[in-house]
Enzyme design. Sequence first.
Site, PDB file in Angstrom:
ATOM      1  N   HIS A 198       0.839  -1.198   0.000  1.00 60.35           N
ATOM      2  CA  HIS A 198       0.000   0.000   0.000  1.00 60.35           C
ATOM      3  C   HIS A 198       0.872   1.244   0.000  1.00 60.35           C
ATOM      4  CE1 HIS A 198      -3.458   2.542   0.589  1.00 60.35           C
ATOM      5  NE2 HIS A 198      -2.876   3.108   1.642  1.00 60.35           N
ATOM      6  N   SER A 199       0.599   2.172  -0.910  1.00 65.19           N
ATOM      7  CA  SER A 199       1.300   3.443  -1.008  1.00 65.19           C
ATOM      8  C   SER A 199       2.804   3.190  -1.210  1.00 65.19           C
ATOM      9  CB  SER A 199       1.013   4.298   0.232  1.00 65.19           C
ATOM     10  OG  SER A 199       1.358   5.637   0.019  1.00 65.19           O
ATOM     11  N   MET A 200       3.673   3.663  -0.294  1.00 70.14           N
ATOM     12  CA  MET A 200       5.097   3.351  -0.434  1.00 70.14           C
ATOM     13  C   MET A 200       5.318   1.851  -0.550  1.00 70.14           C
ATOM     14  SD  MET A 200       8.184   3.645   2.361  1.00 70.14           S
ATOM     15  CE  MET A 200       7.470   2.259   3.252  1.00 70.14           C
ATOM     16  N   ALA A 204       3.594  -0.308  -2.025  1.00 72.19           N
ATOM     17  CA  ALA A 204       3.347  -0.792  -3.379  1.00 72.19           C
ATOM     18  C   ALA A 204       4.622  -0.718  -4.212  1.00 72.19           C
ATOM     19  CB  ALA A 204       2.236   0.021  -4.030  1.00 72.19           C
ATOM     20  N   SER A 212      -1.761  -0.900  -4.069  1.00 77.97           N
ATOM     21  CA  SER A 212      -2.884  -0.162  -3.510  1.00 77.97           C
ATOM     22  C   SER A 212      -2.474   1.258  -3.162  1.00 77.97           C
ATOM     23  CB  SER A 212      -3.368  -0.900  -2.247  1.00 77.97           C
ATOM     24  OG  SER A 212      -4.256  -0.121  -1.495  1.00 77.97           O
TER      25      SER A 212
END
Length: 251
Positions: A91-93, A95, A119
């Site tokens: 998720h975010s970083m 990802a 994500s």
Amino acid sequence: MPIATPWVRSLAPRPNARLRLLCFHSAGGGPSLFRDWATALPADIEVLAIHLPGHEIRFNEPCLTDYRTTVEQLYPHIRPFLDGVYALFGHSMGALLAYGIAKAAAEHGDRAPARLLVSGCGGPGTPQRRRGRADWSDDELVAELRRMGGTPEEVLAIPTLLEVILPPLRADYSIFESFADPGGPQLRCPVSVLGGEDDDITPEDLGRWWAVTGADVSPRLFPGGHFFLFGESADEVLTAVTDDLTPAIRT
């Protein structure tokens, strides 16, 4: 099953699971973000949370601050867990780190993930709209955390907690902003892309993940902002993740 290390934590050991799901947290987060996933996902899936130095119980270790260095240091610790069927979620970083590990597996000739799930993060080439956050003041970072949601207000109001939270957050922003696509051949696995309807990450940003695989990624949007997957859409996201992983479990 390889022995867990400080870098890779099994949040609910399932020695008979048919798939390992390696989860990479967002900036400033840690393994605890995926605690509920470990028991909510089907018994055939074991959640392994990536634990970077400087985060949660590794708080007394120096944080990493460079994307390429982080992937290079992570991979030897993750590699023993890639001997069976596995998938990567970030998720975010996280990802970007999950993507880097998928590329590293290809570079080393190791088994490819059954699926890469990304994500709350645009694909390679997405413009970074907020640069330099690692150098922001404490007040600016707290305002950013409030804007993004996901951090309880009572936590943001306690200075001693901020002293613990903000240093790894700054380090993670440095990792995020130093991201450079490693290039090379496209991935040999399907890619799932998830996003929040009210997030700054646009459907166009999410669609950029097409370039890493060459196949249709069909981003799916869920109600909520940047941390939609841990909020009102939590159950819906878990269902989507389960559906995407089921084919790999059944093979």
